[in-house]
Write an enzyme that holds these catalytic residues in place. Structure first.
Site, mmCIF file in Angstrom:
data_model
loop_
_atom_site.group_PDB
_atom_site.id
_atom_site.type_symbol
_atom_site.label_atom_id
_atom_site.label_comp_id
_atom_site.label_asym_id
_atom_site.label_seq_id
_atom_site.Cartn_x
_atom_site.Cartn_y
_atom_site.Cartn_z
ATOM 1 N N ASN A 92 0.834 -1.211 0.000
ATOM 2 C CA ASN A 92 0.000 0.000 0.000
ATOM 3 C C ASN A 92 0.865 1.257 0.000
ATOM 4 O O ASN A 92 1.883 1.320 0.673
ATOM 5 C CB ASN A 92 -0.926 0.002 1.214
ATOM 6 C CG ASN A 92 -1.907 -1.159 1.174
ATOM 7 O OD1 ASN A 92 -2.080 -1.775 0.119
ATOM 8 N ND2 ASN A 92 -2.522 -1.474 2.290
ATOM 9 N N ASP A 94 -0.535 4.192 0.816
ATOM 10 C CA ASP A 94 -1.113 5.131 1.793
ATOM 11 C C ASP A 94 -0.243 5.142 3.050
ATOM 12 O O ASP A 94 0.756 4.415 3.142
ATOM 13 C CB ASP A 94 -2.579 4.737 2.106
ATOM 14 C CG ASP A 94 -2.685 3.356 2.763
ATOM 15 O OD1 ASP A 94 -1.985 3.100 3.763
ATOM 16 O OD2 ASP A 94 -3.488 2.523 2.281
ATOM 17 N N HIS A 109 6.101 -0.771 -2.523
ATOM 18 C CA HIS A 109 5.628 -0.106 -3.749
ATOM 19 C C HIS A 109 5.681 1.415 -3.661
ATOM 20 O O HIS A 109 5.027 2.105 -4.444
ATOM 21 C CB HIS A 109 4.196 -0.563 -4.089
ATOM 22 C CG HIS A 109 4.124 -1.974 -4.606
ATOM 23 N ND1 HIS A 109 2.943 -2.666 -4.770
ATOM 24 C CD2 HIS A 109 5.105 -2.816 -4.996
ATOM 25 C CE1 HIS A 109 3.204 -3.880 -5.235
ATOM 26 N NE2 HIS A 109 4.505 -4.006 -5.368
ATOM 27 N N CYS A 139 17.833 20.402 -7.693
ATOM 28 C CA CYS A 139 18.601 20.748 -8.910
ATOM 29 C C CYS A 139 17.950 21.873 -9.719
ATOM 30 O O CYS A 139 18.510 22.325 -10.716
ATOM 31 C CB CYS A 139 18.794 19.511 -9.795
ATOM 32 S SG CYS A 139 17.297 18.952 -10.623
ATOM 33 N N SER A 178 -4.723 -9.594 -3.400
ATOM 34 C CA SER A 178 -5.298 -10.574 -4.338
ATOM 35 C C SER A 178 -4.283 -11.588 -4.833
ATOM 36 O O SER A 178 -4.651 -12.564 -5.465
ATOM 37 C CB SER A 178 -5.896 -9.836 -5.540
ATOM 38 O OG SER A 178 -4.861 -9.155 -6.230
ATOM 39 N N ASN A 202 -8.074 -12.716 4.191
ATOM 40 C CA ASN A 202 -8.583 -11.931 3.055
ATOM 41 C C ASN A 202 -10.107 -12.044 3.009
ATOM 42 O O ASN A 202 -10.686 -12.968 3.576
ATOM 43 C CB ASN A 202 -7.970 -12.469 1.746
ATOM 44 C CG ASN A 202 -7.963 -11.446 0.630
ATOM 45 O OD1 ASN A 202 -7.541 -10.310 0.819
ATOM 46 N ND2 ASN A 202 -8.443 -11.822 -0.542
ATOM 47 N N GLU A 204 -11.886 -12.867 0.593
ATOM 48 C CA GLU A 204 -12.256 -14.087 -0.156
ATOM 49 C C GLU A 204 -10.957 -14.804 -0.507
ATOM 50 O O GLU A 204 -9.887 -14.211 -0.410
ATOM 51 C CB GLU A 204 -12.995 -13.679 -1.437
ATOM 52 C CG GLU A 204 -12.090 -12.821 -2.306
ATOM 53 C CD GLU A 204 -12.801 -11.962 -3.336
ATOM 54 O OE1 GLU A 204 -14.030 -11.999 -3.406
ATOM 55 O OE2 GLU A 204 -12.082 -11.276 -4.066
ATOM 56 N N ALA A 220 -11.368 -7.398 6.848
ATOM 57 C CA ALA A 220 -10.157 -7.228 7.654
ATOM 58 C C ALA A 220 -10.446 -6.676 9.051
ATOM 59 O O ALA A 220 -9.817 -7.104 10.018
ATOM 60 C CB ALA A 220 -9.182 -6.307 6.915
HETATM 61 P P1 OAD Z 1 -6.062 -5.889 -5.177
HETATM 62 O O1 OAD Z 1 -7.111 -4.889 -5.496
HETATM 63 O O2 OAD Z 1 -5.481 -6.664 -6.288
HETATM 64 O O3 OAD Z 1 -6.634 -6.944 -4.129
HETATM 65 C C1 OAD Z 1 -7.279 -6.546 -2.953
HETATM 66 C C2 OAD Z 1 -7.724 -7.791 -2.199
HETATM 67 O O4 OAD Z 1 -8.316 -7.360 -0.982
HETATM 68 C C3 OAD Z 1 -8.772 -8.650 -2.927
HETATM 69 O O5 OAD Z 1 -8.400 -10.021 -2.871
HETATM 70 C C4 OAD Z 1 -10.053 -8.403 -2.138
HETATM 71 O O6 OAD Z 1 -10.890 -9.554 -2.068
HETATM 72 C C5 OAD Z 1 -9.509 -8.089 -0.760
HETATM 73 N N1 OAD Z 1 -10.391 -7.241 0.041
HETATM 74 C C6 OAD Z 1 -11.259 -6.268 -0.377
HETATM 75 N N2 OAD Z 1 -11.882 -5.710 0.670
HETATM 76 C C7 OAD Z 1 -11.399 -6.318 1.785
HETATM 77 C C8 OAD Z 1 -11.661 -6.192 3.184
HETATM 78 N N3 OAD Z 1 -12.542 -5.303 3.650
HETATM 79 N N4 OAD Z 1 -10.987 -7.009 4.034
HETATM 80 C C9 OAD Z 1 -10.081 -7.912 3.570
HETATM 81 N N5 OAD Z 1 -9.802 -8.086 2.271
HETATM 82 C C10 OAD Z 1 -10.454 -7.298 1.388
HETATM 83 O O7 OAD Z 1 -4.935 -5.118 -4.339
HETATM 84 P P2 OAD Z 1 -3.440 -5.574 -4.030
HETATM 85 O O8 OAD Z 1 -3.335 -7.044 -3.928
HETATM 86 O O9 OAD Z 1 -2.959 -4.751 -2.909
HETATM 87 O O10 OAD Z 1 0.550 -1.751 -7.258
HETATM 88 O O11 OAD Z 1 -2.706 -5.103 -5.342
HETATM 89 C C11 OAD Z 1 -1.328 -5.253 -5.453
HETATM 90 C C12 OAD Z 1 -0.734 -4.130 -6.266
HETATM 91 O O12 OAD Z 1 -1.417 -4.028 -7.514
HETATM 92 C C13 OAD Z 1 -0.906 -2.746 -5.662
HETATM 93 O O13 OAD Z 1 0.111 -2.439 -4.715
HETATM 94 C C14 OAD Z 1 -0.821 -1.843 -6.851
HETATM 95 C C15 OAD Z 1 -1.653 -2.628 -7.834
HETATM 96 O O14 OAD Z 1 -1.338 -2.473 -9.170
HETATM 97 C C16 OAD Z 1 0.996 -0.642 -7.863
HETATM 98 O O15 OAD Z 1 0.273 0.296 -8.165
HETATM 99 C C17 OAD Z 1 2.463 -0.654 -8.124
#
Ligand code: OAD
Length: 234
Positions: A92, A94, A109, A139, A178, A202, A204, A220
């Site tokens: 993340n 944030d 990231h 610069c 994911s 997660n 799901e 979460a």
């Molecule tokens: P994703 O959007 O790919 O996946 C988010 C996951 O969180 C999914 O499996 C959802 O089911 C789960 N989810 C959603 N709401 C939730 C909740 N309330 N509690 C628990 N789980 C929940 O996001 P990331 O896996 O973080 O990179 O994505 C990885 C990277 O892809 C990011 O860092 C970003 C993106 O492209 C860059 O921008 C470099």
């Protein structure tokens, strides 16, 4: 349950979802609204820097109105109370882990609140908007200030430190991701090969759920505090 010496926790966008920040691959996620090739690649930035700045300016501004949720707070509490080591590796960008009080944290990231200059590589904290006519404070050249975000095709940060931590971990936990994006998606296999117990938390089952020894599914803010209490024996 807290017999673990070294815990590595990988977090993703699902952890911050209940704070009000969009995930990427859910149906109304960021990548359903924006083409990542335009806003999250070095080539996209070279083609249209203003569009890229607009995208990250909007996301940086959104941090002003969000707060860490119960899951971020539980992880900070785990780091404080656990007798062994706890490292959070977050995908993340944030600032909610640090706002919750986590200290041993790697932003693999990058961070929305940091920028760097592509001309001189100067990096610094940055809370304001970026624009193409902004001069680098170091610069003085314009046009080179960019968000300190790892874009597609770029190398995530501190991979050596993360590899060392995964080699020593006896517990690996993945939360709210994911499992689509490498190298983070491969951490579970690495930790497991090194003998760690592996758990997915997660909403799901993720893409990589079969690599985990254990999985708990749900939002979460419910499952992470409950899991941390169990780990701490509360
Ligand atoms: P994703 O959007 O790919 O996946 C988010 C996951 O969180 C999914 O499996 C959802 O089911 C789960 N989810 C959603 N709401 C939730 C909740 N309330 N509690 C628990 N789980 C929940 O996001 P990331 O896996 O973080 O990179 O994505 C990885 C990277 O892809 C990011 O860092 C970003 C993106 O492209 C860059 O921008 C470099």
């Amino acid at each position: 349950m807290s017999t673990y010496e070294r815990i590595v926790i990988l977090t993703g966008a699902g952890l911050s979802a209940e704070s009000g920040l969009a995930t990427f691959r859910d149906k109304d996620g960021v990548w359903a609204k924006y083409d990542y090739r335009e806003v999250a690649t070095p080539e996209g930035f070279a083609r249209n820097p203003s569009l890229v700045h607009d995208f990250y300016n909007m996301r940086r501004r959104s941090l002003a109105s969000v707060k860490p949720n119960a899951a971020h707070i539980a992880l900070a509490c785990l780091e404080q109370k656990h007798k062994g080591q706890v490292l959070i590796v977050t995908q993340n960008v944030d600032n909610l882990h640090e706002a919750a009080g986590s200290q041993n944290l790697i932003h693999m990231h990058g961070e929305l609140l940091k920028v760097f200059c592509i001309h001189c590589r100067m990096g610094c904290s940055w809370a304001d908007d970026l624009s193409t006519d902004l001069a680098c404070p170091s610069c003085d050249k314009t046009g080179g200030m960019r968000p300190d975000i790892v874009w597609f095709g770029e190398m995530p940060y501190r991979m050596g430190d993360i590899g060392d931590a995964l080699a020593e971990a006896d517990l690996f936990i993945s939360i709210g991701t994911s499992g689509n994006v490498y190298p983070a998606a491969g951490f579970v296999a690495e930790a497991r090969a090194n003998g760690a117990h592996t758990i997915e938390l997660n909403l799901e089952p993720s893409e990589g759920v079969s690599y985990f020894a254990e999985a708990i599914h749900g939002p979460a803010t419910r499952i992470v505090p409950a899991f941390v209490d169990k780990l701490l024996g509360i």
